[in-house]
Design a protein around this motif. Structure first.
Motif, PDB file in Angstrom:
ATOM      1  N   ALA A 101       0.687  -1.161   0.066  1.00  9.40           N
ATOM      2  CA  ALA A 101      -0.138  -0.058   0.067  1.00  9.40           C
ATOM      3  C   ALA A 101       0.982   1.261   0.049  1.00  9.40           C
ATOM      4  N   LYS A 102       2.040   1.335   0.776  1.00  8.28           N
ATOM      5  CA  LYS A 102       2.794   2.315   0.722  1.00  8.28           C
ATOM      6  C   LYS A 102       3.417   2.528  -0.423  1.00  8.28           C
ATOM      7  N   GLU A 103       3.948   1.422  -1.226  1.00  4.33           N
ATOM      8  CA  GLU A 103       4.465   1.529  -2.554  1.00  4.33           C
ATOM      9  C   GLU A 103       3.587   1.983  -3.644  1.00  4.33           C
ATOM     10  N   ARG A 104       2.381   1.668  -3.537  1.00  8.58           N
ATOM     11  CA  ARG A 104       1.034   2.117  -4.240  1.00  8.58           C
ATOM     12  C   ARG A 104       0.983   3.731  -4.305  1.00  8.58           C
ATOM     13  N   SER A 105       1.047   4.060  -2.700  1.00  4.72           N
ATOM     14  CA  SER A 105       0.913   5.309  -2.422  1.00  4.72           C
ATOM     15  C   SER A 105       1.829   6.312  -3.010  1.00  4.72           C
ATOM     16  N   THR A 106       3.115   5.785  -3.115  1.00  3.47           N
ATOM     17  CA  THR A 106       4.528   6.595  -3.507  1.00  3.47           C
ATOM     18  C   THR A 106       4.090   6.492  -5.231  1.00  3.47           C
ATOM     19  N   GLN A 107       3.665   5.466  -5.558  1.00  3.12           N
ATOM     20  CA  GLN A 107       3.743   5.444  -7.171  1.00  3.12           C
ATOM     21  C   GLN A 107       2.410   6.574  -7.563  1.00  3.12           C
ATOM     22  N   LEU A 108       1.470   6.572  -6.682  1.00  2.00           N
ATOM     23  CA  LEU A 108       0.452   7.542  -7.256  1.00  2.00           C
ATOM     24  C   LEU A 108       1.141   9.028  -6.991  1.00  2.00           C
ATOM     25  N   GLU A 109       1.895   9.169  -5.937  1.00  2.00           N
ATOM     26  CA  GLU A 109       2.342  10.501  -5.611  1.00  2.00           C
ATOM     27  C   GLU A 109       3.157  11.133  -6.609  1.00  2.00           C
ATOM     28  N   SER A 110       4.230  10.011  -7.140  1.00  2.40           N
ATOM     29  CA  SER A 110       5.042  10.237  -8.185  1.00  2.40           C
ATOM     30  C   SER A 110       4.217  10.766  -9.746  1.00  2.40           C
ATOM     31  N   GLU A 111       3.118   9.957  -9.760  1.00  2.00           N
ATOM     32  CA  GLU A 111       2.055  10.317 -10.943  1.00  2.00           C
ATOM     33  C   GLU A 111       1.806  11.638 -10.819  1.00  2.00           C
ATOM     34  N   VAL A 112       1.191  12.016  -9.701  1.00  2.00           N
ATOM     35  CA  VAL A 112       0.697  13.438  -9.400  1.00  2.00           C
ATOM     36  C   VAL A 112       1.550  14.406  -9.617  1.00  2.00           C
TER      37      VAL A 112
END
Length: 176
Positions: A101-112
Protein backbone atom coordinates in the motif's frame (compact mmCIF):
# COMPACT_ATOMS: atom_id res chain seq x y z
CA UNK A 1 -50.41 38.73 -27.66
CA UNK A 2 -48.32 40.03 -30.53
CA UNK A 3 -48.16 37.55 -33.42
CA UNK A 4 -44.76 38.85 -34.52
CA UNK A 5 -43.18 38.41 -31.07
CA UNK A 6 -40.02 36.35 -31.14
CA UNK A 7 -39.16 33.93 -28.34
CA UNK A 8 -36.61 35.39 -25.93
CA UNK A 9 -34.54 32.22 -25.63
CA UNK A 10 -32.25 31.29 -28.47
CA UNK A 11 -31.90 27.68 -29.49
CA UNK A 12 -28.47 26.23 -28.79
CA UNK A 13 -26.87 23.98 -31.36
CA UNK A 14 -24.52 21.41 -29.88
CA UNK A 15 -21.23 20.57 -31.56
CA UNK A 16 -18.54 18.00 -30.86
CA UNK A 17 -16.59 20.40 -28.64
CA UNK A 18 -19.60 20.52 -26.32
CA UNK A 19 -18.63 16.98 -25.31
CA UNK A 20 -15.53 18.51 -23.69
CA UNK A 21 -17.56 20.17 -20.94
CA UNK A 22 -16.50 19.13 -17.45
CA UNK A 23 -13.57 16.84 -16.81
CA UNK A 24 -12.47 14.23 -19.36
CA UNK A 25 -13.32 10.59 -18.83
CA UNK A 26 -11.15 9.01 -16.14
CA UNK A 27 -8.31 6.66 -17.04
CA UNK A 28 -8.80 3.25 -15.46
CA UNK A 29 -5.60 1.49 -14.31
CA UNK A 30 -5.40 -2.03 -15.79
CA UNK A 31 -4.90 -3.73 -12.43
CA UNK A 32 -8.33 -2.63 -11.15
CA UNK A 33 -10.21 -2.20 -14.42
CA UNK A 34 -12.06 -5.52 -14.37
CA UNK A 35 -14.17 -4.77 -11.30
CA UNK A 36 -14.34 -0.98 -11.80
CA UNK A 37 -15.86 -1.37 -15.27
CA UNK A 38 -18.14 -4.30 -14.40
CA UNK A 39 -21.78 -3.43 -15.04
CA UNK A 40 -21.14 0.17 -16.11
CA UNK A 41 -22.91 1.42 -19.24
CA UNK A 42 -19.98 2.46 -21.42
CA UNK A 43 -22.28 4.37 -23.81
CA UNK A 44 -20.84 2.50 -26.79
CA UNK A 45 -24.24 2.00 -28.45
CA UNK A 46 -25.07 5.69 -28.16
CA UNK A 47 -21.62 6.64 -29.44
CA UNK A 48 -22.05 4.29 -32.39
CA UNK A 49 -25.36 6.00 -33.21
CA UNK A 50 -23.69 9.41 -32.97
CA UNK A 51 -20.93 8.39 -35.39
CA UNK A 52 -23.49 6.86 -37.74
CA UNK A 53 -25.52 10.08 -37.68
CA UNK A 54 -22.40 12.16 -38.38
CA UNK A 55 -21.42 9.82 -41.19
CA UNK A 56 -24.85 10.05 -42.81
CA UNK A 57 -25.49 13.78 -42.25
CA UNK A 58 -21.89 15.01 -42.38
CA UNK A 59 -22.58 17.94 -40.01
CA UNK A 60 -23.36 18.22 -36.30
CA UNK A 61 -26.61 20.29 -36.34
CA UNK A 62 -28.50 17.29 -37.73
CA UNK A 63 -27.31 15.07 -34.84
CA UNK A 64 -28.49 17.12 -31.84
CA UNK A 65 -30.37 14.28 -30.15
CA UNK A 66 -27.41 11.90 -30.48
CA UNK A 67 -24.93 14.47 -29.12
CA UNK A 68 -27.21 15.29 -26.18
CA UNK A 69 -27.84 11.61 -25.39
CA UNK A 70 -24.13 10.76 -25.53
CA UNK A 71 -23.17 13.72 -23.35
CA UNK A 72 -25.76 12.75 -20.75
CA UNK A 73 -24.69 9.10 -20.78
CA UNK A 74 -20.97 9.97 -20.63
CA UNK A 75 -21.46 12.31 -17.67
CA UNK A 76 -23.35 9.62 -15.75
CA UNK A 77 -20.74 6.97 -16.70
CA UNK A 78 -17.78 9.14 -15.72
CA UNK A 79 -19.33 10.04 -12.35
CA UNK A 80 -19.93 6.36 -11.60
CA UNK A 81 -16.42 5.38 -12.74
CA UNK A 82 -14.79 8.06 -10.59
CA UNK A 83 -16.72 6.85 -7.55
CA UNK A 84 -15.78 3.24 -8.25
CA UNK A 85 -12.11 4.18 -8.73
CA UNK A 86 -12.02 5.92 -5.38
CA UNK A 87 -13.87 3.04 -3.68
CA UNK A 88 -11.44 0.57 -5.23
CA UNK A 89 -8.40 2.53 -4.05
CA UNK A 90 -9.91 2.81 -0.55
CA UNK A 91 -10.47 -0.96 -0.44
CA UNK A 92 -6.93 -1.58 -1.69
CA UNK A 93 -5.58 0.66 1.07
CA UNK A 94 -7.50 -1.36 3.66
CA UNK A 95 -6.69 -4.82 2.31
CA UNK A 96 -3.20 -4.64 0.77
CA UNK A 97 -0.19 -5.54 2.86
CA UNK A 98 1.13 -2.37 4.44
CA UNK A 99 4.34 -2.27 2.40
CA UNK A 100 2.50 -2.73 -0.93
CA UNK A 101 0.00 0.00 0.00
CA UNK A 102 2.87 2.37 0.78
CA UNK A 103 4.50 1.54 -2.56
CA UNK A 104 1.21 2.20 -4.36
CA UNK A 105 0.87 5.50 -2.52
CA UNK A 106 4.40 6.48 -3.56
CA UNK A 107 3.62 5.52 -7.15
CA UNK A 108 0.47 7.68 -7.17
CA UNK A 109 2.37 10.59 -5.59
CA UNK A 110 5.00 10.33 -8.35
CA UNK A 111 2.24 10.31 -10.96
CA UNK A 112 0.72 13.45 -9.40
CA UNK A 113 4.10 15.21 -9.52
CA UNK A 114 4.64 14.20 -13.16
CA UNK A 115 1.15 15.41 -14.16
CA UNK A 116 1.69 18.72 -12.33
CA UNK A 117 4.95 19.26 -14.22
CA UNK A 118 3.35 18.37 -17.54
CA UNK A 119 0.48 20.77 -16.81
CA UNK A 120 2.97 23.59 -16.15
CA UNK A 121 4.73 22.85 -19.45
CA UNK A 122 1.38 22.70 -21.28
CA UNK A 123 0.55 26.19 -20.08
CA UNK A 124 2.94 27.44 -22.77
CA UNK A 125 1.04 25.72 -25.58
CA UNK A 126 -1.34 28.11 -27.28
CA UNK A 127 -4.59 27.67 -29.14
CA UNK A 128 -7.02 24.80 -29.26
CA UNK A 129 -4.32 22.15 -28.91
CA UNK A 130 -3.03 23.83 -25.76
CA UNK A 131 -6.54 23.99 -24.32
CA UNK A 132 -7.20 20.32 -25.05
CA UNK A 133 -3.89 19.23 -23.54
CA UNK A 134 -4.43 21.30 -20.37
CA UNK A 135 -8.04 20.07 -20.10
CA UNK A 136 -6.92 16.45 -20.35
CA UNK A 137 -3.99 16.85 -17.93
CA UNK A 138 -6.09 18.73 -15.39
CA UNK A 139 -8.70 15.97 -15.42
CA UNK A 140 -6.08 13.24 -15.00
CA UNK A 141 -4.36 15.20 -12.22
CA UNK A 142 -7.62 15.71 -10.31
CA UNK A 143 -8.58 12.03 -10.66
CA UNK A 144 -5.13 10.83 -9.55
CA UNK A 145 -5.16 13.11 -6.50
CA UNK A 146 -8.58 11.77 -5.49
CA UNK A 147 -7.40 8.17 -5.96
CA UNK A 148 -4.35 8.89 -3.80
CA UNK A 149 -6.54 10.47 -1.13
CA UNK A 150 -8.88 7.45 -1.16
CA UNK A 151 -5.93 5.03 -0.90
CA UNK A 152 -4.57 6.93 2.10
CA UNK A 153 -8.02 6.91 3.73
CA UNK A 154 -8.12 3.14 3.32
CA UNK A 155 -4.65 2.81 4.82
CA UNK A 156 -5.68 4.99 7.79
CA UNK A 157 -8.88 2.98 8.31
CA UNK A 158 -6.88 -0.24 8.30
CA UNK A 159 -4.45 1.18 10.84
CA UNK A 160 -7.34 2.27 13.09
CA UNK A 161 -9.02 -1.12 12.85
CA UNK A 162 -5.89 -3.12 13.65
CA UNK A 163 -5.76 -4.09 17.30
CA UNK A 164 -2.91 -2.28 18.95
CA UNK A 165 -2.27 -3.29 22.56
CA UNK A 166 -2.49 -0.35 24.90
CA UNK A 167 0.38 -0.27 27.38
CA UNK A 168 -1.85 1.34 30.03
CA UNK A 169 -4.40 -1.43 29.94
CA UNK A 170 -3.62 -4.40 32.16
CA UNK A 171 -5.12 -7.71 31.28
CA UNK A 172 -7.21 -9.25 34.02
CA UNK A 173 -6.88 -12.96 34.24
CA UNK A 174 -9.55 -13.49 36.82
CA UNK A 175 -12.83 -11.88 37.80
CA UNK A 176 -13.89 -10.72 41.28
Amino acid sequence: MDVDAQPTMEETILVGDDLMMGPPSPLIPPEISSHVLEGVDLCDGILRNLFLCLQINDIEPFCQDEIALYRQCAEKRDKELRQRLQDSERKLGMSMPSQEAKERSTQLESEVTLLERRLILASGTEGVEGFRERWSLHGRLTDTKKRLEALKQGMENRDKNEIVPDSNTKRRWFFW
